[in-house]
Design a protein around this motif. Structure first.
Motif, mmCIF file in Angstrom:
data_model
loop_
_atom_site.group_PDB
_atom_site.id
_atom_site.type_symbol
_atom_site.label_atom_id
_atom_site.label_comp_id
_atom_site.label_asym_id
_atom_site.label_seq_id
_atom_site.Cartn_x
_atom_site.Cartn_y
_atom_site.Cartn_z
ATOM 1 N N GLU A 1 0.830 -1.208 0.000
ATOM 2 C CA GLU A 1 0.000 0.000 0.000
ATOM 3 C C GLU A 1 0.863 1.256 0.000
ATOM 4 N N GLN A 2 1.932 1.265 0.819
ATOM 5 C CA GLN A 2 2.836 2.421 0.853
ATOM 6 C C GLN A 2 3.547 2.605 -0.480
ATOM 7 N N THR A 3 3.975 1.474 -1.068
ATOM 8 C CA THR A 3 4.663 1.543 -2.367
ATOM 9 C C THR A 3 3.727 2.075 -3.441
ATOM 10 N N GLU A 4 2.488 1.643 -3.442
ATOM 11 C CA GLU A 4 1.519 2.111 -4.435
ATOM 12 C C GLU A 4 1.249 3.606 -4.294
ATOM 13 N N LYS A 5 1.243 4.110 -3.043
ATOM 14 C CA LYS A 5 1.062 5.558 -2.817
ATOM 15 C C LYS A 5 2.241 6.327 -3.382
ATOM 16 N N LEU A 6 3.465 5.797 -3.173
ATOM 17 C CA LEU A 6 4.657 6.461 -3.711
ATOM 18 C C LEU A 6 4.618 6.478 -5.229
ATOM 19 N N ILE A 7 4.172 5.386 -5.837
ATOM 20 C CA ILE A 7 4.101 5.318 -7.299
ATOM 21 C C ILE A 7 3.161 6.389 -7.837
ATOM 22 N N GLU A 8 1.988 6.541 -7.211
ATOM 23 C CA GLU A 8 1.014 7.548 -7.631
ATOM 24 C C GLU A 8 1.584 8.952 -7.467
ATOM 25 N N LYS A 9 2.340 9.128 -6.371
ATOM 26 C CA LYS A 9 2.926 10.445 -6.087
ATOM 27 C C LYS A 9 3.994 10.801 -7.116
ATOM 28 N N PHE A 10 4.872 9.823 -7.442
ATOM 29 C CA PHE A 10 5.988 10.079 -8.352
ATOM 30 C C PHE A 10 5.534 10.174 -9.813
ATOM 31 N N ARG A 11 4.431 9.526 -10.146
ATOM 32 C CA ARG A 11 3.953 9.560 -11.519
ATOM 33 C C ARG A 11 3.618 10.978 -11.957
ATOM 34 N N ALA B 1 7.505 14.624 -13.625
ATOM 35 C CA ALA B 1 8.345 14.108 -14.708
ATOM 36 C C ALA B 1 9.709 13.673 -14.197
ATOM 37 N N SER B 2 10.250 14.447 -13.215
ATOM 38 C CA SER B 2 11.590 14.150 -12.701
ATOM 39 C C SER B 2 11.628 12.844 -11.907
ATOM 40 N N LYS B 3 10.453 12.384 -11.471
ATOM 41 C CA LYS B 3 10.391 11.171 -10.659
ATOM 42 C C LYS B 3 9.816 9.974 -11.440
ATOM 43 N N ALA B 4 9.589 10.138 -12.744
ATOM 44 C CA ALA B 4 8.955 9.086 -13.542
ATOM 45 C C ALA B 4 9.764 7.782 -13.534
ATOM 46 N N SER B 5 11.090 7.904 -13.647
ATOM 47 C CA SER B 5 11.934 6.706 -13.664
ATOM 48 C C SER B 5 11.870 5.975 -12.319
ATOM 49 N N MET B 6 11.794 6.751 -11.228
ATOM 50 C CA MET B 6 11.678 6.141 -9.906
ATOM 51 C C MET B 6 10.348 5.392 -9.773
ATOM 52 N N ALA B 7 9.291 5.980 -10.345
ATOM 53 C CA ALA B 7 7.989 5.323 -10.307
ATOM 54 C C ALA B 7 8.024 3.995 -11.052
ATOM 55 N N SER C 1 10.639 2.136 -11.549
ATOM 56 C CA SER C 1 11.450 1.214 -10.745
ATOM 57 C C SER C 1 10.615 0.581 -9.626
ATOM 58 N N LEU C 2 9.782 1.397 -8.983
ATOM 59 C CA LEU C 2 8.929 0.891 -7.911
ATOM 60 C C LEU C 2 7.872 -0.076 -8.454
ATOM 61 N N ILE C 3 7.371 0.206 -9.659
ATOM 62 C CA ILE C 3 6.383 -0.696 -10.275
ATOM 63 C C ILE C 3 6.991 -2.071 -10.542
ATOM 64 N N LYS C 4 8.230 -2.071 -11.075
ATOM 65 C CA LYS C 4 8.926 -3.340 -11.338
ATOM 66 C C LYS C 4 9.180 -4.099 -10.029
ATOM 67 N N LYS C 5 9.547 -3.353 -8.977
ATOM 68 C CA LYS C 5 9.792 -3.962 -7.671
ATOM 69 C C LYS C 5 8.512 -4.606 -7.128
ATOM 70 N N LEU C 6 7.393 -3.903 -7.347
ATOM 71 C CA LEU C 6 6.098 -4.401 -6.873
ATOM 72 C C LEU C 6 5.712 -5.680 -7.612
#
Length: 637
Positions: A271-281, A284-290, A292-297
């Motif tokens: 749940e925390q990871t999914e919130k971070l993904i929504e936040k980073f999406r 633009a500067s955080k798109a790659s991090m998002a 990465s988190l999706i692949k981790k999930l």
């Protein structure tokens, strides 16, 4: 010894179990558990090569010997108990037949110098040697010990198996399996037809049995005392732990709680990871991090919690009307079956609201007395039922009275009356017959399912006195627990015939022991009964009774005579052991002569007669030694 890999079996399009994997090692003690219809008996039949499976592999050691005790057996008519038990020794019986043929031929031959005569002697020596190695001189004594352990008397040994009930014939089949020295024993409900004494004997036997054992049983105490590993079949999967049944339940519950806790923690992290993904999406500067988190999930292996099959039948025994204070009174009741007297001058009063257990060895009259009370069989003496008594009766073979060609629903409808016919489906649902299951034919039901149906049918008739003869046979552990709680809550009068120690615990307030055509009361439940007699098994009760009778006489002369008799037996045993030792040396010497200088030995016309006489003397001495040992044990006890 035996490996099962990805085994799957389906029935009518649904999997009984799917891709199950486990191993059986030498000396293992496995309890195979699960609800009725889960596939336990099916798995045993597959392991015994008596049923095909859909997919998977079973790898076994070469020449592995597997013994299988099924719930339904067939006997060849015309054999005695001993003859049927001796069928366990197929190789020994073949050797005996060969020895008989050779000895017959030798007695008819006179060409002592011929090659064929010489070959007969060589064959005789080889077969005798093989006969000795495979236990040919001991199997009869071993057979008698096992049969007696399972409750047979010596008087029963020469009776035809046709004269025994299905339960006693099941004991003969069990005796054969125990005598075969199998590498793997598969036992399907072995305690169903045994009394408490025989169950305790079987427990002791299996604890020291050298082979592996897989037991399907719903007797919790038996499983705890014998097994060291539990495999449960539940909802098509298996749960396998190196623990006996009770500890397995605790461990499995602990593991399930850990799984639930781990699953909750994982869900929080996700749940925390999914919130971070929504936040980073959104940035633009955080798109790659998002990304990465999706692949981790996606790589996270989701924790699953073991499913529990918590479906149990619902059971409640309503009391019809209140009867009088005395519900049954028996005076000088006796019962004969031909020349066999089972009960003699039995007096018994059953009061309203009591819960009574009938215990004792099979054949002592427990079921007979239950049938007398319900008016099913004729008898001598008086059996009077009290005012307003309405009997409900569950016979030991109740399920056998069901018509296999009827469906579950038709069975119930035909037994119902106008007042309760509309409740049939509700009653069946309470006993786990739901939806399409009510359209199953009785003949395809498992033993436990048939017992559940027989219990459901019992509820269609009003009663205030319930008599149940071995109601737990074939019921799974969950159903037994439900039945026990229902009987505890039953406000009527209960008479219960049972060999299930755990089921009887805390259930009855008086126990009647059946022995020697009489009954003896013990106030309390089964634990109090066993404790009061200072027992670990019921056989000790008989020994203790003998010892109490001896001590009550206080006769020192008798005691002295017994000591002298025991000493005399010991001296006889010592003398026989010396003679056995000498005979074994002489026979070994003769065997050596036959091997090294056959022609010279064979030229002696008396040699073979003397050789056979030594063998015969050895066998007689072994039997005498065994008889004296049993007599000495009687004095020691």
């Amino acid at each position: 010894m035996l490996n099962v890999h990805n085994l799957s079996v389906s029935f009518q399009g649904e999997f009984l179990f799917e891709e199950i994997t486990f191993k059986l090692g030498a000396g293992g003690r496995v309890g195979l558990i699960g609800k009725n219809g889960a596939g336990k008996s099916t798995l045993l039949r597959i392991l015994a090569n008596e049923q095909e499976y859909d997919s998977g592999q079973i790898a076994k050691d070469k020449d592995i010997k597997i013994g299988f005790l099924k719930q339904d057996i067939d006997f060849e008519h015309g054999r005695t108990v001993l003859e049927e038990a001796y069928e366990a020794f197929e190789e020994i019986k073949q050797c005996e037949a060969k020895l008989a043929d050779i000895n017959t031929e030798l007695s008819q031959r006179t060409d002592y110098e011929s090659d064929t005569y010489h070959q007969l002697m060589v064959d005789l020596n080889d077969i005798q040697h093989q006969y000795e190695i495979i236990g040919g001189y001991n199997y009869q004594g071993e057979t008698e010990k096992v049969l007696q352990g399972l409750g047979f008397n010596r008087d029963d040994f020469n009776k035809l198996t046709d004269t025994f009930s299905g339960g006693w014939r099941m004991r003969i089949e069990l005796a054969k399996l125990l005598l075969q020295n199998n590498d793997l024993l598969l036992l399907d409900e072995p305690t169903n037809h045994l009394d408490i004494e025989s169950i305790l004997w079987l427990e002791g036997f299996l604890k020291v049995y050298p082979g592996a054992v897989v037991i399907v049983s719903h007797d919790k105490m038996f499983l705890d005392n014998v097994t060291t590993r539990t495999i449960e079949i539940s909802l098509g999967r298996i749960y396998d732990y190196n623990k006996p049944y009770s500890k397995f339940l605790e461990l499995r519950q602990d593991i399930r709680q850990q799984q639930i806790a781990a699953q909750k923690n994982q869900e929080k992290q996700i749940e925390q990871t999914e919130k971070l993904i929504e936040k980073f999406r959104a940035k633009a500067s955080k798109a790659s991090m998002a990304q990465s988190l999706i692949k981790k999930l996606d790589r996270i292996e989701r924790i699953e919690v073991d499913e529990d099959d918590n479906s149990v039948m619902t059971l409640n025994f309503p009391v019809s009307i209140t009867p009088g204070k005395v519900v049954a009174e028996l005076k000088n009741v006796s019962k004969h079956y031909g020349k066999l007297e089972v009960l003699k001058d039995v007096n018994l009063t059953i009061s309203r609201g009591t819960k009574t257990a009938f215990v004792g060895q099979n054949g002592q009259g427990k079921s007979t007395l239950a049938k007398i009370i319900v008016g099913e069989i004729p008898h001598e003496g008086k059996c009077n039922l009290g005012h307003n008594v309405k009997l409900g009766y569950f016979a030991q073979n109740q399920a056998e009275y069901l018509d296999g060609n009827k469906t579950v629903l038709d069975t119930m409808i035909d037994a119902a009356n106008e007042s309760n016919r509309s409740k049939v489906r509700d009653i069946l649902g309470a006993f786990l017959f739901r939806g399409e299951e009510v359209d199953k034919y009785v003949k395809v039901l498992s033993g436990g399912e048939r017992n559940r149906l027989a219990l459901a049918k019992l509820l269609l008739q009003p009663f205030n006195v319930l008599i149940m003869d071995e109601p737990t046979n074939h019921l799974d552990i969950q159903s037994k627990n439900v039945l026990k709680e229902a009987l505890k809550s039953f406000e009527g009068t209960l008479i219960l015939v049972s060999h299930d120690r755990e089921f009887l615990q805390g259930l009855t307030d008086i126990v009647y022991e059946f022995k020697d055509k009489k009954i003896k009361p013990y106030l309390g439940d089964i634990d109090y009964y066993l404790e009061d007699r200072n027992l670990q098994n019921l056989r000790e009760a008989e020994k203790r009774t003998v010892n109490e009778e001896k001590s009550s006489k206080g006769d020192n002369k008798d005691s002295y005579k017994n000591q002298k008799k025991a000493k005399s037996i010991k001296n006889k045993i010592s003398n026989i052991e010396s003679r056995i030792s000498q005979l074994e040396k002489d026979i070994k010497s003769d065997d050596f002569k036959l091997e090294t200088d056959y022609d010279k030995t064979a030229s002696d016309p008396n040699f073979f007669d003397q050789y056979q006489a030594k063998k015969s003397d050895l066998e007689s001495l072994m039997e005498e030694w065994e008889s004296l040992q049993e007599e000495l044990e009687g004095f020691n006890n």
